[in-house]
Design an enzyme around this catalytic site. Structure first.
Site, PDB file in Angstrom:
ATOM      1  N   ARG A  27       0.822  -1.210   0.000  1.00  0.00           N
ATOM      2  CA  ARG A  27       0.000   0.000   0.000  1.00  0.00           C
ATOM      3  C   ARG A  27       0.860   1.265   0.000  1.00  0.00           C
ATOM      4  NH1 ARG A  27      -5.336  -0.841   1.343  1.00  0.00           N
ATOM      5  NH2 ARG A  27      -5.553   1.241   2.221  1.00  0.00           N
ATOM      6  N   TRP A  83       1.779   6.509   5.585  1.00  0.00           N
ATOM      7  CA  TRP A  83       2.212   7.234   4.386  1.00  0.00           C
ATOM      8  C   TRP A  83       1.973   8.709   4.731  1.00  0.00           C
ATOM      9  CZ3 TRP A  83       0.256  10.412   0.445  1.00  0.00           C
ATOM     10  CH2 TRP A  83       0.987  10.422  -0.750  1.00  0.00           C
ATOM     11  N   LYS A 500       5.219   2.272 -16.601  1.00  0.00           N
ATOM     12  CA  LYS A 500       5.866   1.169 -15.869  1.00  0.00           C
ATOM     13  C   LYS A 500       7.340   1.485 -15.651  1.00  0.00           C
ATOM     14  CE  LYS A 500       3.188  -0.368 -14.465  1.00  0.00           C
ATOM     15  NZ  LYS A 500       1.823  -0.080 -14.675  1.00  0.00           N
ATOM     16  N   LYS A 618      -0.180   1.696  -3.456  1.00  0.00           N
ATOM     17  CA  LYS A 618      -0.971   0.821  -4.327  1.00  0.00           C
ATOM     18  C   LYS A 618      -2.378   1.365  -4.517  1.00  0.00           C
ATOM     19  CE  LYS A 618      -1.718  -2.953  -6.706  1.00  0.00           C
ATOM     20  NZ  LYS A 618      -1.136  -2.992  -8.059  1.00  0.00           N
TER      21      LYS A 618
HETATM   22  C1  AGP Z   1      -0.117   1.617 -11.723  1.00  0.00           C
HETATM   23  O1  AGP Z   1       1.099   0.997 -11.942  1.00  0.00           O
HETATM   24  C2  AGP Z   1      -0.102   2.673 -10.721  1.00  0.00           C
HETATM   25  N1  AGP Z   1       0.445   2.257  -9.487  1.00  0.00           N
HETATM   26  C3  AGP Z   1      -1.286   3.598 -10.654  1.00  0.00           C
HETATM   27  O2  AGP Z   1      -1.228   4.396 -11.781  1.00  0.00           O
HETATM   28  C4  AGP Z   1      -2.713   2.982 -10.556  1.00  0.00           C
HETATM   29  O3  AGP Z   1      -3.027   2.354 -11.755  1.00  0.00           O
HETATM   30  C5  AGP Z   1      -3.716   4.095 -10.246  1.00  0.00           C
HETATM   31  O4  AGP Z   1      -3.393   4.663  -8.995  1.00  0.00           O
HETATM   32  C6  AGP Z   1      -5.144   3.622 -10.248  1.00  0.00           C
HETATM   33  O5  AGP Z   1      -5.386   2.672  -9.264  1.00  0.00           O
HETATM   34  P1  AGP Z   1      -6.723   1.851  -9.245  1.00  0.00           P
HETATM   35  O6  AGP Z   1      -6.768   1.023 -10.483  1.00  0.00           O
HETATM   36  O7  AGP Z   1      -6.656   1.028  -8.004  1.00  0.00           O
HETATM   37  O8  AGP Z   1      -7.855   2.827  -9.221  1.00  0.00           O
END
Ligand code: AGP
Length: 623
Positions: A27, A83, A500, A618
């Site tokens: 997270r 965080w 990525k 996350k």
């Molecule tokens: C993806 O690699 C990222 N960590 C991030 O962009 C993520 O896709 C975005 O925060 C959306 O999250 P969600 O799909 O849980 O809404």
């Protein structure tokens, strides 16, 4: 963002809390801590309850070492990974926090917006506060609302607390004079509770921390209060009325949340993508390639014909999966399709109403911006559909309809297999909407559906070629800037490939629609800037080929992701990675895989913390 665990039971509490926090590390956090209360009992010489708080900056592994050096004992405890929002990354700001008289101790996820106002109102001398956090103010406020009357009075105090706090919060609380109980209160930030067959009660911000003990959980709704004890779980509403809550069975098992022999979760999850596609299509796509979502979506032809538009709203990787789907959807329906990032969508003046199908795509189902956008669309009367991996998430519980990804838990912060699952589900959705509206021929449905069924095998053949991508990563891991280019469906793949790479290797990477390169980014090109070009065999291939030549003319190294059998790139690109052929519209399912692996290997060569990249969380539960 922030992880919470609470436990009452017969095991070593500190061990359970540490293990739980480790399972929530994905997270994102910068400090960690636990509090354990040791109550007097017949076997112990302890005379009065002792609250042990151990916390510090850094990883849970460091907390574990601190606990090994100074063990704590007790039957109940709470833990937290922080965080930072209010106040810097310091031991003092780390959770758990107590009120000034140390009557209670709590952990908090979320942001309390009126904490300054509350702090002023509590009229405690400023110097008596230990931390800069909003959480310490909550502890003090709760202490002022609770006169010491025990469990029954505590519920009233929590009802009052709920009424006083503005913002979002998941709170888990232990009170020194109420032994054997842990209290939970939720508004806006996720909280899930469970009770094991062995008489253990648990709470956490996400299910991986609970799964080792039980797969049957209760998701708290906004305003819910829970009381956990070794006897069971009891619930109240924000108005203080007793509640019956339903359990949800989680069909993830504990083995799904370990690394399964891989060095990293991200690598495991990339390698699971063939299986994710299979499970996302199971019971939705027949062996002949015909799509049927009627078991999950109770839509009639009349419903679908009443829609004028489809809005797809998401953030980050989920947004890029939505952009891929947009290009497919616009070829098979006659609807007005709009895809937007959630943080912008809600501030625009868009036509959204009962004639709109609003699709919210979120792996976690907890992303604050996506939830806010969904609430706006819902308030305007749109039919709201969630495409999510987490069936008990806030998003899933707020919408009219759900399509689950069936990707299994994704622990790596960088989304990979859920991108795959999102594309699959959005393609099936597109076919289904086209079918209901009569804009799709049976032959086309079967040709796309039939080819979708073959994709898992093709993905698995790409996964066999990881060595080649590792060698490409060695060649380019010293670059400081990358450009990613693609046209049509390959443009969002370029965006995802660049995301990525930057997320996990911290290398600057930008993605452009290939035709845009000459409108600016071409100025960046020189031999130190590799250009990754996604150019599968499709109608746009020749045009993208010209862009490759333009990059080569500026001596930029070119890595092409192309279809098997395409010899045209052999002399034009420096390196070519081939993916199996498929229908052009399905190429993103294949071309994204080498980009994920390339990013992984570059980050590995650079020694980065791949599963928990710096600054990232996350699930982003703040706006
Ligand atoms: C993806 O690699 C990222 N960590 C991030 O962009 C993520 O896709 C975005 O925060 C959306 O999250 P969600 O799909 O849980 O809404």
């Amino acid at each position: 963002m922030c992880g919470i665990v609470g436990y009452i039971g017969h095991r070593n509490v500190a061990d359970v809390l540490v293990k739980g926090l480790q399972s929530l590390e994905y997270r994102g956090y910068d400090s960690a801590g636990i509090a354990v209360i040791d109550y007097p009992d017949e076997e112990k010489s302890v005379q009065s309850p002792a609250v042990h708080i151990v916390k510090g900056v850094g990883k849970v592994a460091e907390l574990k070492s601190m606990l090994a050096a100074s063990p704590v004992s007790g039957r109940q405890g709470i833990g937290h990974t922080r965080w930072a929002t209010h106040g810097g990354v310091t031991e003092i700001n780390a959770h758990p926090h107590s009120d000034l008289s140390s009557r209670l101790v709590l952990v908090h996820n979320g942001i309390v917006e009126n904490y300054r106002e509350l702090r002023a109102e509590l009229s405690v001398p400023e110097e008596r506060y230990k931390s800069e956090t909003d959480t310490e103010v909550i502890a003090q406020l709760l202490s002022s609302l609770y006169a010491g009357g025990g469990a029954r009075e505590m519920i009233g105090a929590l009802v009052a607390l709920h009424g006083r706090l503005r913002g979002s919060f998941a709170l888990v609380i232990m009170v020194k004079d109420i032994p054997g109980k842990i209290y939970c209160l939720r508004k806006g930030s996720p909280l899930v509770v469970g009770f094991s067959e062995e008489g253990e009660a648990l709470c956490a911000s996400d299910v991986p921390a609970i799964l080792p003990y039980t797969q049957d959980v209760v998701y708290l709704d906004d305003g819910d209060i829970a009381e956990l004890s070794a006897e069971g779980m009891r619930f109240w509403s924000a108005a203080g009325e007793s509640l019956e809550k339903n359990e949800t069975h989680i069909d993830w098992d504990v083995s799904m949340v370990d690394k399964g022999g891989y060095s990293h979760y991200m690598l495991k999850e990339i390698n699971e993508q063939g299986a994710v596609l299979r499970s996302s299509m199971a019971r939705r796509l027949s062996g002949e390639g015909e799509v049927d979502l009627s078991a999950e979506l109770p839509w009639t032809k009349e419903d679908a014909l009443a829609w004028k538009r489809i809005h797809i709203v998401a953030c980050g990787t989920s947004y890029y999966a939505s952009l891929v789907a947009e290009r497919f959807l616009e070829t098979i329906t006659d609807l007005d399709i709009r895809v937007d990032v959630a943080s912008e969508y809600r501030y625009r003046n868009l036509p959204v109403g009962p004639d709109t199908l609003a699709v919210f795509v979120s792996q976690s189902g907890e992303t604050a911006d996506t939830l806010a956008a969904e609430r706006l669309a819902k308030a305007r009367g749109a039919r709201c559909l969630a495409v999510t991996n987490v069936i008990g998430s806030t998003l899933a519980r707020e919408v009219d309809d759900i399509l689950q990804l069936k990707a299994g838990p994704e622990i790596g912060v960088a989304a990979t297999k859920t991108f795959m699952g999102q594309m699959a589900v959005l393609y099936l959705l597109s076919l289904y909407v086209g079918k209901l509206r009569g804009t799709l021929t049976e032959a086309y449905e079967k040709s796309v559906g039939g080819e979708l069924l073959l994709l898992p095998y093709k993905i698995e053949s790409i996964l066999q070629q990881q060595e080649l991508l590792y060698r490409l990563a060695i060649l380019h891991s010293d670059a400081r800037d990358f450009l990613f280019l693609g046209r049509g469906v390959s443009f969002p793949v370029a965006l995802e490939g660049a995301l990525k790479l930057k997320e996990i290797s911290y290398i600057h990477a930008e993605a452009y629609a290939a035709g845009e390169m000459k409108h600016g980014p071409i100025a960046l090109l020189d031999p130190r800037v590799p250009v990754v070009v996604i150019t599968p065999q499709d109608d746009l291939h020749e045009k993208t080929f010209s862009n490759i030549l333009e990059a080569k003319a500026r001596k930029a190294p070119v890595i092409a992701i192309a279809s098997e059998g395409d010899r045209s790139l052999d002399s034009a690109a420096d390196n070519v990675f081939n993916v199996p052929t498929t229908l052009p519209v399905l190429s993103p399912f294949l071309t994204v895989v080498p980009l994920q692996l390339f990013a992984f290997f570059v980050a590995k060569l650079l020694g980065c913390d791949i599963d928990q990249p710096r600054n990232l969380a996350k699930s982003v539960t703040v706006e």
